[in-house]
Design a protein around this motif. Structure first.
Motif, PDB file in Angstrom:
ATOM      1  N   GLU A 164     -17.266 -46.567   7.932  1.00  0.00           N
ATOM      2  CA  GLU A 164     -18.206 -45.782   8.752  1.00  0.00           C
ATOM      3  C   GLU A 164     -17.929 -45.993  10.242  1.00  0.00           C
ATOM      4  N   SER A 165     -17.692 -47.258  10.638  1.00  0.00           N
ATOM      5  CA  SER A 165     -17.454 -47.522  12.075  1.00  0.00           C
ATOM      6  C   SER A 165     -16.128 -46.902  12.508  1.00  0.00           C
ATOM      7  N   GLN A 167     -14.810 -44.189  11.200  1.00  0.00           N
ATOM      8  CA  GLN A 167     -15.071 -42.747  11.295  1.00  0.00           C
ATOM      9  C   GLN A 167     -15.729 -42.401  12.638  1.00  0.00           C
ATOM     10  N   GLU A 168     -16.679 -43.236  13.069  1.00  0.00           N
ATOM     11  CA  GLU A 168     -17.343 -42.997  14.360  1.00  0.00           C
ATOM     12  C   GLU A 168     -16.344 -43.050  15.515  1.00  0.00           C
ATOM     13  N   LYS A 169     -15.471 -44.049  15.492  1.00  0.00           N
ATOM     14  CA  LYS A 169     -14.449 -44.176  16.554  1.00  0.00           C
ATOM     15  C   LYS A 169     -13.544 -42.942  16.590  1.00  0.00           C
ATOM     16  N   GLN A 171     -14.163 -39.904  15.410  1.00  0.00           N
ATOM     17  CA  GLN A 171     -14.883 -38.701  15.851  1.00  0.00           C
ATOM     18  C   GLN A 171     -15.043 -38.676  17.368  1.00  0.00           C
ATOM     19  N   LYS A 172     -15.288 -39.836  17.945  1.00  0.00           N
ATOM     20  CA  LYS A 172     -15.425 -39.926  19.403  1.00  0.00           C
ATOM     21  C   LYS A 172     -14.148 -39.431  20.093  1.00  0.00           C
TER      22      LYS A 172
END
Length: 196
Positions: A164-165, A167-169, A171-172
């Protein structure tokens, strides 16, 4: 000003970022149409809120890829589309669209291609325990994420990274890299167009 089509299949976070960059005047373009192969996808709501025309379809309602891509090409031509940007469109582009818009279809992929092409690239990279992955923007050809690379940005995978973390990186990075590449491509197209 270029007229662009955005293709998406899901929630449309990249669609939103591109639309907002256009609204702010960072990208000189009009979103002429959203093409979506999932009629219940959230991206359609986003487009409707921004009053952007939508063409949504279900592949299974057509006898072949040629048939639904022919319909898409008709819609794009009606809308006067110059460029296509895939923003989470989960279908391989076929020869009908490639023939009509060859060299003018761009995709964003959440890995450093040629590593981890295809579906769930973030999961692939995470499971492979690589130290570095990233995002690639590339032209679309007939292969799966094989077209010429336009730009890439890397991200370091931390020791304690979760899927999840990561994926967040990723997407940013997508949300800054893609609008920048689109801006540069469209600016170059305008410059080259004025030289002709």
């Amino acid at each position: 000003m270029s007229r662009i089509a955005l293709f998406a299949s899901g929630s449309g976070s990249n669609f939103q970022v591109i639309a907002e960059a256009i609204q702010r005047g960072d990208i000189s373009a009009d979103i002429a149409i959203l093409v979506c192969d999932q009629p219940d996808a959230y991206v359609i709501k986003r487009a409707e809120q921004l009053q952007i025309p939508v063409f949504s379809f279900r592949a299974k309602d057509y006898s072949s890829k040629v048939e639904f891509e022919t319909k898409i090409v008709d819609k794009l031509r009606e809308a006067g589309v110059d460029f296509i940007f895939l923003a989470g469109y989960m279908r391989l582009i076929g020869e009908t669209l490639l023939r009509a818009y060859g060299g003018k279809i761009v995709n964003i992929h959440p890995s450093l291609l040629p590593a981890f092409p295809g579906k769930d690239a973030i999961g692939q990279a995470f499971n492979a325990r690589v130290k570095i992955t990233g995002v690639t923007v590339h032209f679309v050809d007939e292969g799966m994420d094989t077209g010429p690379i336009i730009d890439q940005e890397s991200v370091r995978v931390a020791e304690d990274e979760t899927r999840e973390s990561l994926q967040e990186k990723i997407q940013k990075i997508e949300h800054t890299l893609y609008p920048r590449v689109i801006k540069n491509l469209l600016t170059k197209a305008v410059v080259e167009g004025t030289k002709k």
